[in-house]
Design a protein around this motif. Structure first.
Motif, PDB file in Angstrom:
ATOM      1  N   MET A  21     -10.290  17.437  10.654  1.00  0.00           N
ATOM      2  CA  MET A  21      -9.830  17.157   9.270  1.00  0.00           C
ATOM      3  C   MET A  21      -8.934  15.921   9.336  1.00  0.00           C
ATOM      4  SD  MET A  21      -9.733  18.278   6.290  1.00  0.00           S
ATOM      5  CE  MET A  21     -10.617  19.636   6.138  1.00  0.00           C
ATOM      6  N   ARG A  22      -8.167  15.779  10.215  1.00  0.00           N
ATOM      7  CA  ARG A  22      -7.387  14.373  10.444  1.00  0.00           C
ATOM      8  C   ARG A  22      -8.321  13.075  10.173  1.00  0.00           C
ATOM      9  NH1 ARG A  22      -5.132  17.189  14.768  1.00  0.00           N
ATOM     10  NH2 ARG A  22      -5.730  15.530  16.256  1.00  0.00           N
ATOM     11  N   GLU A  23      -9.475  12.990  10.886  1.00  0.00           N
ATOM     12  CA  GLU A  23     -10.213  12.055  11.012  1.00  0.00           C
ATOM     13  C   GLU A  23     -10.937  11.713   9.675  1.00  0.00           C
ATOM     14  OE1 GLU A  23     -12.952  12.913  14.068  1.00  0.00           O
ATOM     15  OE2 GLU A  23     -11.524  11.748  15.734  1.00  0.00           O
ATOM     16  N   PHE A  24     -11.344  12.863   9.098  1.00  0.00           N
ATOM     17  CA  PHE A  24     -12.047  13.025   7.658  1.00  0.00           C
ATOM     18  C   PHE A  24     -11.009  12.301   6.723  1.00  0.00           C
ATOM     19  CE2 PHE A  24     -12.724  15.245   3.660  1.00  0.00           C
ATOM     20  CZ  PHE A  24     -13.692  14.517   3.294  1.00  0.00           C
ATOM     21  N   LYS A  29       0.896  -1.208   0.105  1.00  0.00           N
ATOM     22  CA  LYS A  29       0.001  -0.072  -0.054  1.00  0.00           C
ATOM     23  C   LYS A  29       0.933   1.185   0.115  1.00  0.00           C
ATOM     24  CE  LYS A  29      -4.132  -1.418   2.580  1.00  0.00           C
ATOM     25  NZ  LYS A  29      -4.732  -1.037   3.804  1.00  0.00           N
ATOM     26  N   VAL A  30       0.258   2.358  -0.685  1.00  0.00           N
ATOM     27  CA  VAL A  30       1.053   3.587  -0.431  1.00  0.00           C
ATOM     28  C   VAL A  30       0.648   4.107   0.753  1.00  0.00           C
ATOM     29  CG1 VAL A  30       0.847   6.014  -1.456  1.00  0.00           C
ATOM     30  CG2 VAL A  30       0.781   4.204  -2.961  1.00  0.00           C
ATOM     31  N   ARG A  31       1.779   4.491   1.642  1.00  0.00           N
ATOM     32  CA  ARG A  31       1.753   5.128   2.915  1.00  0.00           C
ATOM     33  C   ARG A  31       1.665   6.725   2.632  1.00  0.00           C
ATOM     34  NH1 ARG A  31       5.718   3.297   7.062  1.00  0.00           N
ATOM     35  NH2 ARG A  31       3.838   3.833   8.424  1.00  0.00           N
ATOM     36  N   ILE A  32       0.629   7.268   3.485  1.00  0.00           N
ATOM     37  CA  ILE A  32       0.569   8.759   3.322  1.00  0.00           C
ATOM     38  C   ILE A  32       0.316   9.247   4.789  1.00  0.00           C
ATOM     39  CG2 ILE A  32      -1.075  10.507   3.045  1.00  0.00           C
ATOM     40  CD1 ILE A  32      -2.310   8.976   0.456  1.00  0.00           C
ATOM     41  N   LEU A  33       1.045  10.255   4.974  1.00  0.00           N
ATOM     42  CA  LEU A  33       0.908  11.088   6.463  1.00  0.00           C
ATOM     43  C   LEU A  33       0.295  12.007   6.201  1.00  0.00           C
ATOM     44  CD1 LEU A  33       2.103  11.222   9.334  1.00  0.00           C
ATOM     45  CD2 LEU A  33       4.275  12.496   8.189  1.00  0.00           C
ATOM     46  N   VAL A  34      -0.898  12.254   7.293  1.00  0.00           N
ATOM     47  CA  VAL A  34      -1.745  13.463   6.795  1.00  0.00           C
ATOM     48  C   VAL A  34      -1.479  14.339   8.388  1.00  0.00           C
ATOM     49  CG1 VAL A  34      -4.190  14.211   7.222  1.00  0.00           C
ATOM     50  CG2 VAL A  34      -3.622  12.107   5.802  1.00  0.00           C
ATOM     51  N   VAL A  35      -1.131  15.505   8.018  1.00  0.00           N
ATOM     52  CA  VAL A  35      -0.812  16.562   9.053  1.00  0.00           C
ATOM     53  C   VAL A  35      -1.623  17.905   9.210  1.00  0.00           C
ATOM     54  CG1 VAL A  35       1.260  17.637  10.280  1.00  0.00           C
ATOM     55  CG2 VAL A  35       1.736  15.853   8.693  1.00  0.00           C
ATOM     56  N   ASP A  36      -2.291  17.710  10.239  1.00  0.00           N
ATOM     57  CA  ASP A  36      -3.351  18.607  10.449  1.00  0.00           C
ATOM     58  C   ASP A  36      -3.384  18.991  11.992  1.00  0.00           C
ATOM     59  OD1 ASP A  36      -5.847  20.411  10.414  1.00  0.00           O
ATOM     60  OD2 ASP A  36      -5.723  20.084   8.195  1.00  0.00           O
ATOM     61  N   ASP A  37      -3.726  20.391  12.330  1.00  0.00           N
ATOM     62  CA  ASP A  37      -3.921  20.695  13.784  1.00  0.00           C
ATOM     63  C   ASP A  37      -5.485  20.406  14.132  1.00  0.00           C
ATOM     64  OD1 ASP A  37      -4.447  22.798  11.838  1.00  0.00           O
ATOM     65  OD2 ASP A  37      -4.474  24.175  13.894  1.00  0.00           O
ATOM     66  N   GLU A  38      -6.199  20.449  13.281  1.00  0.00           N
ATOM     67  CA  GLU A  38      -7.754  19.913  13.328  1.00  0.00           C
ATOM     68  C   GLU A  38      -8.032  18.630  13.464  1.00  0.00           C
ATOM     69  OE1 GLU A  38     -10.452  22.389  11.261  1.00  0.00           O
ATOM     70  OE2 GLU A  38      -9.073  23.974  11.021  1.00  0.00           O
ATOM     71  N   LEU A  39      -8.595  18.026  14.479  1.00  0.00           N
ATOM     72  CA  LEU A  39      -8.873  16.640  14.751  1.00  0.00           C
ATOM     73  C   LEU A  39      -9.730  16.126  13.625  1.00  0.00           C
ATOM     74  CD1 LEU A  39      -8.695  13.834  16.272  1.00  0.00           C
ATOM     75  CD2 LEU A  39     -10.416  14.961  17.705  1.00  0.00           C
ATOM     76  N   THR A  52      -1.409   7.377   8.201  1.00  0.00           N
ATOM     77  CA  THR A  52      -0.913   7.790   9.643  1.00  0.00           C
ATOM     78  C   THR A  52      -1.189   9.017   9.660  1.00  0.00           C
ATOM     79  OG1 THR A  52       1.045   6.438   9.490  1.00  0.00           O
ATOM     80  CG2 THR A  52       0.868   7.898  11.075  1.00  0.00           C
ATOM     81  N   VAL A  53      -1.616   9.609  10.877  1.00  0.00           N
ATOM     82  CA  VAL A  53      -1.949  11.100  11.208  1.00  0.00           C
ATOM     83  C   VAL A  53      -1.042  11.755  12.240  1.00  0.00           C
ATOM     84  CG1 VAL A  53      -4.289  10.870  10.514  1.00  0.00           C
ATOM     85  CG2 VAL A  53      -3.984  10.308  12.659  1.00  0.00           C
ATOM     86  N   ALA A  54      -0.936  12.947  12.198  1.00  0.00           N
ATOM     87  CA  ALA A  54      -0.030  13.784  13.104  1.00  0.00           C
ATOM     88  C   ALA A  54      -0.831  15.069  13.185  1.00  0.00           C
ATOM     89  CB  ALA A  54       1.336  13.864  12.525  1.00  0.00           C
ATOM     90  N   GLY A  55      -0.924  15.583  14.496  1.00  0.00           N
ATOM     91  CA  GLY A  55      -1.508  16.679  14.969  1.00  0.00           C
ATOM     92  C   GLY A  55      -0.870  18.077  15.058  1.00  0.00           C
TER      93      GLY A  55
END
Length: 77
Positions: free
Chosen positions: A14-17, A2-12, A30-33
């Motif tokens: 938006m990260r969840e969406f 699978k392609v690995r994507i890191l999502v970085v956003d301070d809004e929970l 993977t998500v980071a705040g």
């Protein structure tokens, strides 16, 4: 693999969406705040794509990405 994507956003929300949306499309997400959290994650993992909010108040993401490119990920023992 699978392609690995890191999502970085301070809004929970938006990260969840983005995590749900990308996961449904078959990506490994993977998500980071914060940019600092993202940099810590990038020290131990490789990502094919980083999707980031560029207007985070605490640590602007654009200030951190050049540093991330200089450090290769550490391989776990």
């Amino acid at each position: 693999m699978k392609v690995r994507i890191l999502v970085v956003d301070d809004e929970l929300s938006m990260r969840e969406f983005l995590s749900i949306l990308l996961d449904r499309e078959g990506y490994d997400v993977t998500v980071a705040g914060s940019a600092d959290e993202a940099l810590r994650l990038m020290e131990t993992a490789l990502f094919d794509l980083v999707l980031s909010d560029v207007n985070m108040p605490v640590s602007p993401a654009l200030n951190c990405w050049p540093a991330s490119r200089k450090k290769p990920p550490k391989q776990p023992c």
